[in-house]
Design an enzyme around this catalytic site. Structure first.
Site, PDB file in Angstrom:
ATOM      1  N   ARG A  33       3.591 -23.912  -9.214  1.00 18.70           N
ATOM      2  CA  ARG A  33       4.010 -24.755  -8.092  1.00 18.70           C
ATOM      3  C   ARG A  33       3.234 -24.416  -6.832  1.00 18.70           C
ATOM      4  O   ARG A  33       2.872 -25.310  -6.049  1.00 18.70           O
ATOM      5  CB  ARG A  33       5.520 -24.608  -7.879  1.00 18.70           C
ATOM      6  CG  ARG A  33       6.337 -25.346  -8.969  1.00 18.70           C
ATOM      7  CD  ARG A  33       7.764 -24.835  -9.031  1.00 18.70           C
ATOM      8  NE  ARG A  33       8.624 -25.581  -9.951  1.00 18.70           N
ATOM      9  CZ  ARG A  33       8.657 -25.423 -11.273  1.00 18.70           C
ATOM     10  NH1 ARG A  33       7.842 -24.549 -11.869  1.00 18.70           N
ATOM     11  NH2 ARG A  33       9.489 -26.124 -12.023  1.00 18.70           N
ATOM     12  N   GLN A  79      11.111 -29.110 -15.745  1.00 17.01           N
ATOM     13  CA  GLN A  79       9.780 -29.739 -15.751  1.00 17.01           C
ATOM     14  C   GLN A  79       9.904 -31.234 -15.512  1.00 17.01           C
ATOM     15  O   GLN A  79       9.133 -31.820 -14.744  1.00 17.01           O
ATOM     16  CB  GLN A  79       9.066 -29.459 -17.068  1.00 17.01           C
ATOM     17  CG  GLN A  79       8.733 -27.984 -17.253  1.00 17.01           C
ATOM     18  CD  GLN A  79       8.068 -27.693 -18.574  1.00 17.01           C
ATOM     19  OE1 GLN A  79       7.841 -28.593 -19.378  1.00 17.01           O
ATOM     20  NE2 GLN A  79       7.755 -26.430 -18.811  1.00 17.01           N
ATOM     21  N   ASP A 127      14.023 -19.426 -21.654  1.00 18.57           N
ATOM     22  CA  ASP A 127      12.864 -18.758 -22.266  1.00 18.57           C
ATOM     23  C   ASP A 127      13.215 -17.390 -22.848  1.00 18.57           C
ATOM     24  O   ASP A 127      12.364 -16.734 -23.453  1.00 18.57           O
ATOM     25  CB  ASP A 127      11.740 -18.607 -21.227  1.00 18.57           C
ATOM     26  CG  ASP A 127      11.157 -19.966 -20.844  1.00 18.57           C
ATOM     27  OD1 ASP A 127      11.233 -20.903 -21.659  1.00 18.57           O
ATOM     28  OD2 ASP A 127      10.634 -20.083 -19.725  1.00 18.57           O
ATOM     29  N   ARG A 187      11.361 -22.670 -31.297  1.00 21.57           N
ATOM     30  CA  ARG A 187      11.807 -21.275 -31.132  1.00 21.57           C
ATOM     31  C   ARG A 187      13.106 -20.980 -31.865  1.00 21.57           C
ATOM     32  O   ARG A 187      13.386 -19.817 -32.170  1.00 21.57           O
ATOM     33  CB  ARG A 187      11.977 -20.937 -29.641  1.00 21.57           C
ATOM     34  CG  ARG A 187      10.659 -20.733 -28.971  1.00 21.57           C
ATOM     35  CD  ARG A 187      10.794 -20.216 -27.545  1.00 21.57           C
ATOM     36  NE  ARG A 187       9.457 -20.058 -26.987  1.00 21.57           N
ATOM     37  CZ  ARG A 187       9.170 -20.087 -25.716  1.00 21.57           C
ATOM     38  NH1 ARG A 187      10.126 -20.243 -24.817  1.00 21.57           N
ATOM     39  NH2 ARG A 187       7.930 -19.914 -25.297  1.00 21.57           N
TER      40      ARG A 187
HETATM   41  C1  S3P Z   1       9.724 -24.307 -16.560  1.00 22.00           C
HETATM   42  C2  S3P Z   1      10.831 -24.913 -17.082  1.00 22.00           C
HETATM   43  C3  S3P Z   1      11.324 -24.659 -18.450  1.00 22.00           C
HETATM   44  C4  S3P Z   1      10.745 -23.385 -19.044  1.00 22.00           C
HETATM   45  C5  S3P Z   1       9.275 -23.238 -18.792  1.00 22.00           C
HETATM   46  C6  S3P Z   1       8.986 -23.271 -17.296  1.00 22.00           C
HETATM   47  C7  S3P Z   1       9.295 -24.682 -15.196  1.00 22.00           C
HETATM   48  O1  S3P Z   1      10.964 -25.743 -19.268  1.00 22.00           O
HETATM   49  O2  S3P Z   1      10.989 -23.329 -20.439  1.00 22.00           O
HETATM   50  O3  S3P Z   1       8.795 -22.029 -19.328  1.00 22.00           O
HETATM   51  O4  S3P Z   1       8.464 -23.966 -14.597  1.00 22.00           O
HETATM   52  O5  S3P Z   1       9.773 -25.708 -14.686  1.00 22.00           O
HETATM   53  P1  S3P Z   1      11.890 -27.069 -19.328  1.00 22.00           P
HETATM   54  O6  S3P Z   1      12.006 -27.567 -17.967  1.00 22.00           O
HETATM   55  O7  S3P Z   1      11.170 -28.066 -20.192  1.00 22.00           O
HETATM   56  O8  S3P Z   1      13.176 -26.602 -19.944  1.00 22.00           O
END
Ligand code: S3P
Length: 449
Positions: free
Chosen positions: A32, A174, A325, A356
């Protein structure tokens, strides 16, 4: 990027792990900082950036888009181009193994009137992109080449997007972030409604760069996150805290290896990220947050863990986003507990760098641990008398599967082998060295498996 030759490694029963150390910067915040720096006017300076393959790919991408990101001394410096000010890259953008880099960048590219090809490695090319592309298409993004739900694909944005209100169908930071980033390029307000709290680094950091972002509860207990379009973002100085998802491996090792006492300094303890540590404590682990403080708008602490006697617990589904994670590591820890550990609400684990849920259960079974998958629930039957080990774990290009099982092997009766460790460089290149510094005993496997 290709990892043509796998690097297998075995981990063996180790003496007490002792030490005080830190781990590299948080991956989510690092991505970010680079992206928001690129969308800002002026210069952004970042200290503590995670220098792992995933984040380096994001740095290369923003550079290719006309916002150069480069290391100067101890800092990374991004020369931003302002919201909507990026330029068409000359070739494809390669995101390697990184779902975060890809999906957040889709939100950024949606607001730019040019065509870009996005590519990634074999693991990333299997992961669903429709969850981000579908709402972005409603706002104005076009997918001009590619099957649509998987990389490689070519997208074309437009300078002025249509704002929208979107209810997240999956608890994903995400997806939330991609829509909020697209919302920067839309006139008026773009809102994401989330039923379960996911990591909120985008909201915090967008505000820090000067955007107007609000988060308000609605009458159904959900959160409405709204960004106002076309802000002026200004370059900032960002200090990235240590990654709690990387620290989790060291803390788990300390809990499992008899006699251990390890402190990891300056770790992010944002409540949307600490479910793993809460769960360890509920299992009876001696894990404490010391010296809690604020660092650039995020809470951090030194996390200390000692070898502990554990009992199984139920981990409720609403906790999943705050430790999404960490489930492979938690499942390995649970195999040493008395009784069952029941982890619910794990559907999202199936679409990570590997499936996973399946990879974790298979790895444990290969090492003498009984597991059960029922729907989205994983149950691990603990064997407090000692876990056998002796198995080989298939990592499926997944860094966290590799690291979790290397930690398991530090406490099993016979060594645990993982079929590849090359992918660890995507998030935590220092992992092996730091663990060896604490006393962990790894053995290179000469033969490819
Ligand atoms: C992340 C969000 C998570 C996580 C990834 C990093 C992020 O994924 O598993 O390692 O930085 O926004 P999801 O938003 O798809 O759950």
């Amino acid at each position: 990027m290709s990892h043509a030759s796998p690097k297998p490694l075995a981990s063996c029963k180790s003496p007490a792990l002792k030490g005080r150390l830190t781990v590299p910067g948080d991956k989510s915040i690092s991505h970010r900082a680079l992206l928001f720096g690129a969308l800002s006017l002026g210069t952004t300076r970042i200290s503590g950036l995670l220098e792992a393959e995933d984040v380096i790919n994001t740095a290369k991408s923003v550079t290719a888009l006309g916002a150069p990101a480069a290391k100067e001394g101890d800092e990374w410096v991004v020369k931003g181009r302002g919201v909507g000010g990026l330029k068409q890259p000359e070739g494809p953008l390669d995101f390697g193994n990184s779902g975060t880099g890809t999906r957040l960048m889709m939100g950024v590219l949606a607001g730019h009137d040019f065509t870009v090809e996005m590519v990634g490695d074999a693991s990333l090319s299997r992961r669903p992109m429709g969850r981000v592309l579908n709402p972005l298409k409603t706002m104005g993004l076009e997918v001009v080449a590619g099957e649509g739900d998987r990389l490689p694909l070519t997208v074309k944005g437009r300078a002025e997007l249509v704002p929208m209100t979107y209810e997240l169908p999956v608890p994903s930071a995400q997806v939330k972030s991609a829509i909020l980033l697209a919302g920067l390029h839309a006139e008026g307000e773009t809102t994401v409604v989330e039923a379960e709290a996911t990591r909120d680094h985008t909201e915090r950091m967008l505000r820090f760069f000067g955007a107007q972002v609000t988060a308000t509860p609605d009458d159904k207990g959900r959160t409405r996150i709204t960004v106002t379009g076309n802000p002026t973002l200004n370059g900032q100085t960002v200090r990235v805290p240590a990654d709690p998802s990387s620290a989790a491996f060291l803390i788990a090792a300390a809990v499992l290896v008899p006699g251990s006492d390890v402190t990891v300094e300056g770790v992010l303890i944002n409540p949307t990220r600490t479910g793993f540590y809460q769960t360890l404590r509920e299992m009876g682990a001696e894990v404490t947050f010391e010296n809690e403080r604020d660092q650039g708008g995020e809470p951090v602490a030194d996390i200390r863990a000692k070898a502990s006697t554990l009992h199984g617990v139920r981990v409720p589904p609403e906790r999943a986003p705050s430790m999404i994670d960490e489930y492979p590591m938690l499942a390995c820890v649970a195999s040493f507990a008395t009784g069952d550990t029941v982890m619910e609400g794990l559907a999202e684990l199936r679409v990570k760098e590997s499936d996973r849920l399946a990879a974790t259960a298979a790895g444990l079974e290969a090492n003498g641990v009984k597991t059960k998958i029922e729907g989205d629930t994983l149950t691990v039957h603990g064997t407090p008398g000692g876990v056998k080990g002796g198995g080989t774990v298939e990592t499926h290009l997944d860094h966290r599967i590799a690291m979790a099982f290397l930690i398991l092997g530090l406490a099993t009766e016979t060594p645990v082998t993982v079929d590849d460790t090359a992918m660890i460089a995507t998030s935590f290149p220092e992992f092996i060295g730091l663990m060896e510094g604490l006393g962990a005993n790894f053995k290179k496997q000469i033969e490819s498996i």
